[in-house]
Each structure stands twice: as structure tokens, then as C-alpha cells.
Motif scaffolding. Structure first.
Motif, PDB file in Angstrom:
ATOM      1  N   LEU A  27       0.829  -1.208   0.000  1.00 38.68           N
ATOM      2  CA  LEU A  27       0.000   0.000   0.000  1.00 38.68           C
ATOM      3  C   LEU A  27       0.864   1.259   0.000  1.00 38.68           C
ATOM      4  O   LEU A  27       0.597   2.208  -0.747  1.00 38.68           O
ATOM      5  N   GLY A  30       2.665   1.521  -3.424  1.00 41.70           N
ATOM      6  CA  GLY A  30       1.675   1.832  -4.463  1.00 41.70           C
ATOM      7  C   GLY A  30       1.189   3.267  -4.375  1.00 41.70           C
ATOM      8  O   GLY A  30       1.018   3.945  -5.396  1.00 41.70           O
ATOM      9  N   THR A  31       0.994   3.746  -3.162  1.00 37.37           N
ATOM     10  CA  THR A  31       0.525   5.125  -2.973  1.00 37.37           C
ATOM     11  C   THR A  31       1.598   6.135  -3.366  1.00 37.37           C
ATOM     12  O   THR A  31       1.307   7.135  -4.035  1.00 37.37           O
ATOM     13  N   LEU A  84      -7.755  -3.600  -0.994  1.00 34.81           N
ATOM     14  CA  LEU A  84      -6.559  -3.410  -1.823  1.00 34.81           C
ATOM     15  C   LEU A  84      -6.872  -3.608  -3.300  1.00 34.81           C
ATOM     16  O   LEU A  84      -6.357  -2.880  -4.158  1.00 34.81           O
ATOM     17  N   ALA A  88      -6.421  -0.921  -6.281  1.00 33.06           N
ATOM     18  CA  ALA A  88      -5.659  -1.278  -7.479  1.00 33.06           C
ATOM     19  C   ALA A  88      -6.463  -0.985  -8.744  1.00 33.06           C
ATOM     20  O   ALA A  88      -5.931  -0.461  -9.732  1.00 33.06           O
ATOM     21  N   ARG A 112      -6.284   5.086   4.913  1.00 29.61           N
ATOM     22  CA  ARG A 112      -5.974   3.886   4.118  1.00 29.61           C
ATOM     23  C   ARG A 112      -4.954   3.011   4.845  1.00 29.61           C
ATOM     24  O   ARG A 112      -5.112   1.795   4.936  1.00 29.61           O
ATOM     25  N   SER A 186       2.125   0.439  -9.917  1.00 31.86           N
ATOM     26  CA  SER A 186       1.531   0.727  -8.604  1.00 31.86           C
ATOM     27  C   SER A 186       0.296  -0.144  -8.371  1.00 31.86           C
ATOM     28  O   SER A 186       0.122  -0.730  -7.301  1.00 31.86           O
ATOM     29  N   LEU A 190      -0.338  -3.188  -5.518  1.00 35.20           N
ATOM     30  CA  LEU A 190      -1.495  -3.288  -4.641  1.00 35.20           C
ATOM     31  C   LEU A 190      -2.174  -4.654  -4.788  1.00 35.20           C
ATOM     32  O   LEU A 190      -2.595  -5.255  -3.793  1.00 35.20           O
TER      33      LEU A 190
END
Length: 203
Positions: A27, A30-31, A84, A88, A112, A186, A190
Motif C-alpha cells: 500500500l 503503491g501510494t 486493496l 488497485a 488507508r 503501482s 497493490l
């Protein structure tokens, strides 16, 4: 007092655990890849507040809370994996949009991280089994468990912040024509976090 040798082993084990990618790291990375360092670090803060709460529960010896998480293990992790996957899909759909897709607010990014931290019941169960192994005072274990929990929390926060910064550097390097690729990577990360949660077992 915990012997220095045992404490050193605990620190090394904690460093190895914190550096191992899982749903929380997925997470955060990815963020950061999609929205930048600030969003990634806020997410890391949310994750680690969740971890600190879990550690506090273990330190306080609240066995019934650990048991409750154990009893609903599958339900909690399925919910986390679904969340998640949702994130995504959102990132895949908006890949390459850049400024057209605003970064989440500070509260949303933090939320989140907090949500995903609590969506991984294995973390709580792991700490409940891991920390007591380094306790030497069985008559009054709470102070030592609290010390170990604080050390682990500090290591986890430093590690997660580093993940966010590294991902942000990767995002900067991939700007321009590679922005869409970065966003899709990204989204894939996720999905990987969701897969880890789905594959998680109690052992």
C-alpha cells in the motif's frame, strides 16, 4: 532487564521483518508511486499507528482481543484484500492521468494505512507469539514487552518511511511518458498485497 545479546537478536529480527514486503508495504509503495512522497509517508504513518495499537494490545496482555481477531481471521483478511483490489482497480483505471486524479487528502491517506494495518490479522497474532519469546521476567512481563514493542514500532516506521521515499524517487524517474507504466506498476503492487493477504494463513 533483557540481556543485551537477546535484545540485539530481537533488533536484527525486527529489521528483517520490517524490510520484508507485505500488504502494508504494498500500500505504501503503491501510494507513493501514484501520488508522491507526502501521500506515501502519510499512508506509512497510518499503517504504523495501526501497528502501534496492535502492539499495545499485545503489551497490555489483552488476550481476548487477540482471540477475537483469531476467531474472525478469514473475514478480516478477505475484507482487507478486497479493499486493496479496489484501490488497485482505481489506480489502473486512472493510470497516466496525473493531475487529473488528485492525490488523496491527508486524512484519506492516513486512513488507508490504518485500515490495511488492521486488515492483516496475522500481524497481531504474530506479535502475540513473537514478543514474549524475548521476555526474561515472567513474573512481570509487561514492561519488557512494552519496550520490545516500542523498538519494533520505531524500526517499522523508519522502514516504511524509507519505502515511501524510495518509491517516490522511482516515480520521479518514471515521469513523463512512463507515468502510465508507473501507475500500472503501482496497481500491480497493490494487487500483490491483496494476494499476500489472501494467501496468509494462521501459521
Amino acid at each position: 532487564m533483557i540481556p543485551a545479546e537477546s535484545l540485539a537478536i530481537f533488533v536484527l529480527a525486527s529489521l528483517a521483518l520490517a524490510a520484508t514486503p507485505g500488504p502494508n508495504v504494498a500500500l505504501i509503495v503503491g501510494t507513493s508511486l501514484k501520488h508522491g512522497r507526502r501521500a506515501g509517508i502519510l499512508t506509512a504513518m497510518g499503517v504504523n499507528v495501526g501497528v502501534i495499537v496492535q502492539l499495545a494490545l499485545v503489551s497490555a496482555g489483552l488476550a481476548y482481543v487477540v482471540e477475537a481477531f483469531s476467531r474472525h481471521f478469514d473475514l478480516v483478511r478477505y475484507a482487507g484484500a478486497a479493499y486493496l483490489v479496489f484501490l488497485a482497480i482505481q489506480q489502473w483505471r486512472h493510470a497516466g492521468e496525473g493531475a487529473d486524479m488528485p492525490a488523496p487528502s491527508a486524512r484519506a491517506a492516513f486512513g488507508r494505512g490504518l485500515a490495511v494495518a488492521f486488515a492483516n490479522p496475522k500481524t497481531l497474532l504474530f506479535h502475540a507469539a513473537f514478543l514474549p519469546q524475548f521476555v526474561t521476567d515472567v513474573q512481570d512481563p509487561v514492561p519488557q514487552i512494552a519496550l520490545l514493542a516500542a523498538i519494533f514500532a520505531a524500526i517499522a516506521l523508519a522502514s516504511d518511511t524509507l519505502w515511501a521515499v524510495v518509491a517516490d524517487h522511482a516515480r520521479t524517474a518514471l515521469k513523463g511518458r512512463f507515468t502510465r507504466l508507473a501507475d500500472r506498476v503501482s496497481a500491480g503492487i497493490l494487487l500483490g498485497g491483496a494476494a499476500i493477504l489472501l494467501a496468509a494463513g494462521r501459521r
